[in-house]
Each structure stands twice: as structure tokens, then as C-alpha cells.
Design a protein around this motif. Structure first.
Motif, short mmCIF file in Angstrom:
data_model
loop_
_atom_site.label_atom_id
_atom_site.label_comp_id
_atom_site.label_asym_id
_atom_site.label_seq_id
_atom_site.Cartn_x
_atom_site.Cartn_y
_atom_site.Cartn_z
N ASN A 194 41.05 40.47 53.63
CA ASN A 194 40.71 40.37 54.98
C ASN A 194 39.16 40.67 55.13
O ASN A 194 38.78 41.88 54.70
CB ASN A 194 41.67 41.03 55.53
N SER A 196 37.39 41.39 57.67
CA SER A 196 36.96 42.22 58.45
C SER A 196 37.76 43.61 58.24
O SER A 196 37.33 44.54 58.80
CB SER A 196 37.55 41.80 59.82
N HIS A 197 38.55 43.62 57.24
CA HIS A 197 39.13 44.92 56.55
C HIS A 197 39.18 44.97 55.04
O HIS A 197 40.45 44.75 54.33
CB HIS A 197 40.32 45.43 57.31
#
Ligand SMILES: *[C@@H]1O[C@H](CO)[C@@H](O)[C@H](O)[C@H]1NC(C)=O
Ligand SMILES: *[C@@H]1O[C@H](CO)[C@@H](O)[C@H](O)[C@H]1NC(C)=O
Ligand SMILES: *[C@@H]1O[C@H](CO)[C@@H](O)[C@H](O)[C@H]1NC(C)=O
Ligand SMILES: *[C@@H]1O[C@H](CO)[C@@H](O)[C@H](O)[C@H]1NC(C)=O
Ligand SMILES: *[C@@H]1O[C@H](CO)[C@@H](O)[C@H](O)[C@H]1NC(C)=O
Length: 410
Positions: A194, A196-197
Motif C-alpha cells: 500500500n 500510502s502505508h
């Protein structure tokens, strides 16, 4: 020079002079790169100074023999479930390292939901291609989940365990999974990660002063948190009797200016008498008086997980790595320490602070800059034991008084 620093410096000058016969400076070697300083001034709301200083720089560690800092050591396997692994580099066998730090290498929490087992194999040196084209090395911590039955974790403890008040900092980050310490230094997210993470949840990176579970001031990054958020706490932040958090003991703080902990930032905690303050890249983000520690402590750094309420669970097969470029610590001490017993440096410590140095706002981190020097004022009034004659103290007090007066008229 910013006004606050000037005022602070002059107040300190007065303080240093009045405390002219302070007998507590016993440590001979300053171990700052300038080797010119008697005491260390830090930026911030309290114009305080510290008597001792350490700077551990991991950016230029040389590999020996066939050591390859481009590839991490193998993950701890499910059968390596009691610690005791070898250190991963000759650097961790040097006195430079061993005088100051110990790497934990055994079972940490046998009764945790998921026991954590510290391993020396999870502490290693990595290389990164710097933006300026220059490679640098960094100290790396790893946590992984080899099996259902345990988490393999990393911790180092400072030998200096008599720290009473300090300003400690590190340039650190959680390494995003698409930058996993491998030679490639891949810059695009890899499939399944992911963007964004880009970090596995369930681990906690801790940078904290520690004496006991109720004498502790922390910076913690929980890898399930948004990448913008850091936890700041004075312990205890949890009441074991009521099984509830202690109100106000822990704060989830969003870093300023959209900063994320997957990038390198300077994380700092100032532990003063009665107050803890936290900074990111020199900006004050939080202060807390509740439960500020009062007892001499060590500095602990770890990456851990125990399946409990605080860290959550790492999933089997996942891993988290954290990097530290350097650690900086200005501090005072109280009582004896089990280490480090360093041999005499080339310059004998004075029993008073004649040369005060700024450690913030300097060109090279780790190389403090002289802020005041009253060596000349003292002249030959000091006897061999560092005692200062009444007459020279009077002269100095008058000078300091004028300095403070001039400042207050500005
Ligand atoms: C550190 O110790 C010195 C000497 O006792 C004292 O003057 C100074 O205020 C202490 N610094 C802090 C931040 O407590
Ligand atoms: C773990 O639990 C056992 C049994 O309850 C207890 O005897 C032991 O002291 C505990 N160990 C720790 C480190 O808390
Ligand atoms: C990626 O992470 C963000 C931030 O934690 C989250 O909001 C989002 O749902 C995640 N996306 C996927 C596909 O899991
Ligand atoms: C972590 O997993 C264990 C089972 O292995 C479970 O008992 C525990 O509740 C989980 N912890 C959290 C915080 O969900
Ligand atoms: C401090 O001042 C003395 C006397 O003027 C001088 O000899 C010394 O070099 C100075 N030290 C530093 C680090 O500036």
C-alpha cells in the motif's frame, strides 16, 4: 544569533560563573567532534545546559572482509526461538560500540500474548544511496514474525544508565517496504504494498529513557498508525489495576508540515526536571509535565511487538525495519554507572563550565559550536584543583551582571 539563544547564553554565563566551584564534572572526555566544550546548550524554552555529550554516528561504517551492507542478514527462522544469534558485523565487536551499547539477544516477554525474542541478528548496518549521490550507512533494527509462536525483535540499551535529565535525538525512519535495505533501493512501491502505508502493522519503534515501567519517557512509532503520527508518553500510560489508559500520559501527535515517519526526520525528546518536551526537526510539538521521570535512567531503543493492545499483531511472514543515521545525547548524570569507563582524553575537564557550546543550529550535527568562552576571564586565578579565587569570581559576577543587564535593555 536568535535573541532567545543570546539571552539563554548570557543567563548561563551568569550561572556558570556563580557555580564556579561546582565539583560534579568528573568525566574527562567530551566526545563531541570539536573537543572544545565544557558544557552543552540546547535550543528550546528552558535556557539550560548539560554537562555531558555523546554523538554516535552510523553514517560511515566500513564493512570488513566479506561483509555486505547492501544485503540484510537472513531473517530469524521459526527454529531460532531463543535468541543467542551472532552479531552481524565486526562493528558490533568493537570497543567503540561495546563500551556504550549492549544488544539484547534473548527472550524478552515470556508471558506476552505473542512472546517477543530479541536477536542480535536483527541489528545490522545497511547502505542507502543518498540524494546527493553519496552512499551512507545506517544502523538498522528489524522485527519479524517467523511463526505463530513468537515475534523476533531488536533492542539496544545504553551502558550509561545514570542519566538524570537529557536532550536526546536521533535521525530515524521506518524503512518503507519498497526500500527494504536491499542493494536495489527500489523507489517505486512493489506489488501488494500500500503506497500510502508501505509498512507492515503490528510493531512499535521506541526511543526512550528508561529506569522502570513507571520511570520512562518515550517516543514511539506504532506501525499500524497513520504514517504521519507519533506517540509521546511519560510512563505509566496504562493502569494495570483498572486496565485503562492513564488520561494525559500518552499523546498521539501528528507531525508538522505533513511529515511522515517513512522519511528521515530528527526526533528529539528533552527530559528536564518536571517536564518532557518532544520535537520533530527542531520544532517543539508537545510538552508534558505529568509523570516526568525523576530517577537516573538509561537510553533504550527497540523495535518490538507482543500481540498486545499497544503494538497489535504482526502477521506471520511480515517484517518491519527501522533505520537510525545517528544518535545524539546531551545529558547530566547522578550516581554511578556500570559504564562507560573511558580513558582520559587529551584535554582535562574543568570543574566549571568555561566553554559552553551550542549543539543545535550547527553546520555539522555532532560538532558543537562555541557559544561562550570565559577561559580568558578566569586568567590564572584558578588553582590546580579548579577552585576560583573570590576576587576573580567577583569580577566574573560583575561581568555577567552587565551582560544580563545589557540583554534586558535590548
Ligand atoms: C545540568 O547540571 C548542571 C550542573 O549541576 C546544572 O547547572 C544544569 O542546570 C543541569 N541541566 C539541566 C537541564 O537540568
Ligand atoms: C510468567 O508467568 C509465570 C506463571 O504465571 C510466572 O511464574 C512468571 O513469573 C511470569 N514471568 C514474567 C517474566 O512475568
Ligand atoms: C492503504 O492505507 C491507507 C492508509 O492507512 C488506507 O486508508 C487504505 O485503505 C489502504 N488501502 C488498501 C488498498 O488497503
Ligand atoms: C494477536 O493475536 C493473538 C492470537 O495469536 C490474539 O490472542 C490477540 O488478541 C491478538 N491481539 C490483538 C491486539 O488483536
Ligand atoms: C577560549 O579562550 C581562551 C583564552 O582566550 C583561548 O586560549 C582558547 O583557545 C579559547 N577556546 C576556544 C575553544 O575558543
Amino acid at each position: 544569533m536568535p535573541r532567545l539563544t543570546l539571552v539563554g547564553t548570557l543567563l548561563l554565563l551568569a550561572g556558570a560563573v556563580i557555580a564556579g566551584s561546582d565539583p560534579t564534572l568528573t568525566e574527562p572526555l567530551s566526545r563531541d567532534n570539536s573537543d572544545e566544550c565544557d558544557c552543552y546548550l540546547v535550543s528550546g524554552p528552558d535556557p539550560g545546559y548539560f554537562q555531558y555529550y555523546r554523538f554516535w554516528d552510523f553514517r560511515n561504517i566500513f564493512s570488513e572482509g566479506d561483509e555486505d551492507f547492501n544485503n540484510p542478514p537472513p531473517l530469524v527462522t521459526s527454529s531460532q526461538n531463543s535468541g543467542g544469534q551472532d552479531v552481524t558485523a565486526a562493528f558490533f565487536d568493537t570497543n567503540e560500540w561495546n563500551d556504550d551499547w549492549s544488544i539484547l539477544n534473548d527472550l524478552e516477554e515470556p508471558n506476552a500474548t505473542v512472546p517477543s525474542i530479541n536477536s542480535a541478528q536483527n541489528v545490522f548496518i545497511s547502505t542507502e544511496n543518498g540524494e546527493d549521490g553519496n552512499d551512507f550507512t545506517y544502523l538498522t533494527f528489524r522485527a519479524s514474525r517467523p511463526s505463530e509462536s513468537f515475534v523476533s525483535t531488536a533492542e539496544i540499551d545504553s551502558s550509561q544508565d545514570n542519566v538524570l535529565h537529557s536532550s536526546i535525538r536521533t535521525r530515524a525512519r521506518i524503512i518503507p517496504l519498497y526500500l527494504d535495505g536491499s542493494a536495489a533501493n527500489v523507489v517505486a512501491p512493489i506489488e501488494g504494498v500500500n503506497a500510502s502505508h508501505p509498512v507492515a502493522p503490528g510493531a512499535c519503534f521506541g526511543f526512550f529513557t528508561y529506569r522502570s515501567d513507571t520511570q520512562e519517557s518515550d517516543i514511539e512509532i506504532l506501525t499500524y498508525d497513520p504514517v504521519t503520527d507519533v506517540r509521546y508518553s511519560n510512563q505509566p500510560d496504562f493502569n494495570a489495576r483498572t486496565d485503562e489508559p492513564v488520561p494525559g500520559a500518552s499523546t498521539q501527535s501528528t507531525m508538522p508540515d505533513g511529515k511522515v515517519w517513512t522519511d528521515w526526520h530528527d526526533h528529539r525528546i528533552d527530559w528536564y526536571n518536571g517536564i518532557s518536551r518532544w520535537y520533530v526537526d527542531g520544532d517543539l510539538v508537545l510538552e508534558k509535565s505529568l509523570d516526568a521521570p525523576t530517577e537516573p535512567s538509561a537510553l533504550l531503543i527497540n523495535l518490538w511487538s507482543d500481540g498486545g493492545f499497544w503494538t497489535g499483531n504482526m502477521s506471520v511472514g511480515s517484517q518491519v525495519t527501522a533505520g537510525l543515521q545517528w544518535i545524539e545525547m546531551a545529558f547530566n548524570v547522578s550516581g554511578v554507572t556500570k559504564g562507560p569507563q573511558h580513558k582520559l582524553g587529551k584535554r582535562k575537564r574543568q570543574k566549571r563550565c568555561s566553554i559552553g557550546c551550542n549543539i543545535d543550529g550547527v553546520q555539522d550535527i555532532g560538532t558543537p559550536i562555541v557559544a561562550f568562552n570565559v577561559t580568558g576571564i578566569k586568567g590564572d586565578a584558578s588553582d590546580a584543583n579548579g577552585k576560583v579565587s573570590i576576587a576573580s569570581q567577583l569580577v566574573q559576577v560583575v561581568l555577567a551582571f552587565w551582560a544580563v543587564l545589557l540583554t534586558s535593555m535590548m
